[in-house]
Structures are given as structure tokens and as C-alpha cells.
Design a protein around this motif. Structure first.
Motif, mmCIF file in Angstrom:
data_model
loop_
_atom_site.group_PDB
_atom_site.id
_atom_site.type_symbol
_atom_site.label_atom_id
_atom_site.label_comp_id
_atom_site.label_asym_id
_atom_site.label_seq_id
_atom_site.Cartn_x
_atom_site.Cartn_y
_atom_site.Cartn_z
ATOM 1 N N GLY A 46 36.368 39.582 37.681
ATOM 2 C CA GLY A 46 34.621 39.291 37.514
ATOM 3 C C GLY A 46 34.581 38.092 36.952
ATOM 4 N N ALA A 47 33.726 38.048 35.777
ATOM 5 C CA ALA A 47 33.261 36.809 35.221
ATOM 6 C C ALA A 47 34.278 35.952 34.632
ATOM 7 N N TYR A 48 35.422 36.753 34.452
ATOM 8 C CA TYR A 48 36.643 36.077 33.742
ATOM 9 C C TYR A 48 37.440 35.262 34.783
ATOM 10 N N GLY A 49 37.140 35.571 36.316
ATOM 11 C CA GLY A 49 37.775 34.929 37.312
ATOM 12 C C GLY A 49 39.261 35.384 37.521
ATOM 13 N N ASN A 50 40.016 34.647 37.763
ATOM 14 C CA ASN A 50 41.505 35.052 37.962
ATOM 15 C C ASN A 50 41.869 35.118 36.444
ATOM 16 N N GLN A 51 42.638 36.572 36.107
ATOM 17 C CA GLN A 51 43.055 36.844 34.576
ATOM 18 C C GLN A 51 44.354 37.538 34.636
ATOM 19 N N VAL A 52 44.842 37.480 33.796
ATOM 20 C CA VAL A 52 46.162 38.156 33.268
ATOM 21 C C VAL A 52 45.961 38.948 32.031
ATOM 22 N N VAL A 53 46.378 40.113 31.819
ATOM 23 C CA VAL A 53 46.330 40.891 30.523
ATOM 24 C C VAL A 53 47.718 41.424 30.356
#
Length: 261
Positions: free
Chosen positions: A182-189
Motif C-alpha cells: 500500500g502506502a509503503y510501496g514494495n516492502q519486506v518485513v
């Protein structure tokens, strides 16, 4: 009863007279043919022992006595050699047992040292933390206020980075999310080994997949400007769970794990 040698011969008392025990030895040799047959007339000339009251003795020649002595010496020598061999064998067995025990102890020490080294390496691996972007700095601090964020404050920190800069896992972890956020765009957790979580947002590309394990400093993607941003950078969060809203101070988190920034 006595056997006598030919007239005119004289022997030393130690050789001339033997006890009845020596007589038994002579009797044994007689059976093998060592002593010849004694002339019968000698038996007839001697009175019976019960008539004289004397203990009967046997007198023998020097050569027979020498053979008896030689046989006794040979038997004693053989017994001594057997005893020496037995002692040598026992000593060899003891040395072999000691060597085996020393080898076992050395192997055990080597195994323990290897296990200690492995534990130390694992401890070091789990407790090693690095910057998410090497040589970068915080451009926007934690909980900074702005209308740009739906919560009204910054839930992480922004690290300065041009688009395409390598982004690294800050520590050993397992990937629990990798994709659009979402608002974080492409992300990794990532789920860290101590049960905390770290998030990496606005990536231009992702280099890991869910379920993959990573080590400190391993590249997990490239920085970018995807999602709700005004320019390329890395959004980094430290969390107590993988979900939004469980954030903690990321700078204090990194410093607590030995990262200098």
C-alpha cells in the motif's frame, strides 16, 4: 638299601648323597632310559631298611646329577621367561588401554571445542546487526509530525538513499512479507531471531521471498520511491509484530543491537 659306585672312585658328599626327593627324580629319568639297570647282586648284599634303621639313599654318577641339575635349571629358566613374557604382555595391554583412553579424551575435547566454536559462531551470527543501508544517515526521524502520514506522525525513520541502492537485512531473520504494502510501496518485513520485526519500505525491487532466511548484511532489495513518497529513500521500521501500529523507536532498536548511527 644303597647303591654304590665302583671301588676306588670317590665323590664329594654334595654329589654323592641325595635325599629321597632326588631319588624320585632319578626314578623318573630311569623310565626314559637315562639310568641303566643296576646289578641285582647289590640288592642281595644290603640288609633291609627296617633291619638297619637308616634312611635309604641313592648314589648316582656325576653325569646323571649334572643332567638333573641342567633339567631343573632349564625348567626354571623357561618359567622365568614365561613370567617375563606375561609381564611384558600385561604392560603392553596397559599401554594400549592408556593410549586408547588418551585418544578418547582427545576426541572428546576436540568435539567439545568444535561445539563451543559452533555455538559462538551462531551466537555471533544472531547478535550481529548492521545498518540497512551502508554509510547512510537518518533524513527523517521517528515520530516526526506531518500531514503526509495518516497517523499524523512518522512510524519509522527514513534513510537517505538514491534509487537502486542496496538494502540489507539488519540482522539474522526470516522473511514474513515480501510484496506490495500500500502506502509503503514494495516492502519486506522480517521476523528477527529475538521475536521482533523490521520493515523496509518504498523499494524499487525485492530480492527475497516469504519463508526465506537471511543473515545480517544480506541484500534483500533495492531502495526506490514506490508507494506514498516525495522522493527515493528507505523507510525503516522496528516493530513488536508484523502489523502496522506496533512500531518502536528504530534508532534506539539498532543502537541496542550494537549499531552505531
Amino acid at each position: 638299601m644303597a647303591f654304590t659306585r665302583a671301588t676306588g672312585k670317590h665323590r664329594r658328599p654334595s654329589r654323592m648323597q641325595r635325599t629321597t626327593a632326588r631319588a624320585a627324580g632319578v626314578a623318573a629319568l630311569t623310565t626314559t632310559g637315562v639310568i641303566g639297570t643296576v646289578a641285582a647282586p647289590a640288592f642281595a648284599a644290603e640288609p633291609a631298611p627296617e633291619q638297619t634303621g637308616l634312611t635309604p639313599v641313592v648314589t648316582i654318577g656325576d653325569s646323571i646329577a649334572d643332567q638333573i641339575d641342567a633339567q631343573a635349571a632349564a625348567q626354571q629358566h623357561a618359567a622365568e621367561e614365561a613370567a617375563l613374557r606375561k609381564m611384558a604382555e600385561e604392560a603392553a595391554r596397559e599401554r594400549a588401554a592408556e593410549a586408547a583412553e588418551e585418544a578418547r579424551e582427545a576426541a572428546e575435547k576436540a568435539r567439545e571445542a568444535k561445539e563451543r566454536a559452533a555455538r559462538e559462531a551462531e551466537r555471533k551470527r544472531l547478535n550481529t546487526f548492521v545498518m540497512p543501508i551502508a554509510g547512510s544517515y537518518v533524513s527523517t526521524g521517528y515520530q516526526a509530525g506531518s500531514s503526509l502520514w495518516s497517523s499524523g506522525s512518522h512510524t519509522g525513520v527514513d534513510f537517505h538513499a538514491a534509487s537502486g541502492t542496496p538494502v540489507h537485512a539488519v540482522g539474522a531473520a526470516t522473511v514474513v512479507e515480501a510484496g506490495w504494502g500500500g502506502a509503503y510501496g514494495n516492502q519486506v518485513v522480517l521476523k528477527m531471531h529475538d521475536g521482533t520485526y523490521t520493515q523496509y519500505g518504498h523499494l524499487s525491487s525485492i530480492g527475497v521471498s516469504v519463508g526465506q532466511t537471511v543473515t545480517a548484511g544480506q541484500q534483500i532489495g533495492l531502495s526506490g520511491a514506490t508507494g506514498n513518497v516525495t522522493g527515493p529513500h528507505l523507510h525503516f521500521e522496528a516493530r513488536m509484530s508484523p502489523e502496522y501500529g506496533s512500531d518502536i523507536d528504530p534508532v534506539a532498536y539498532l543502537r541496542a543491537h550494537g549499531v552505531s548511527l
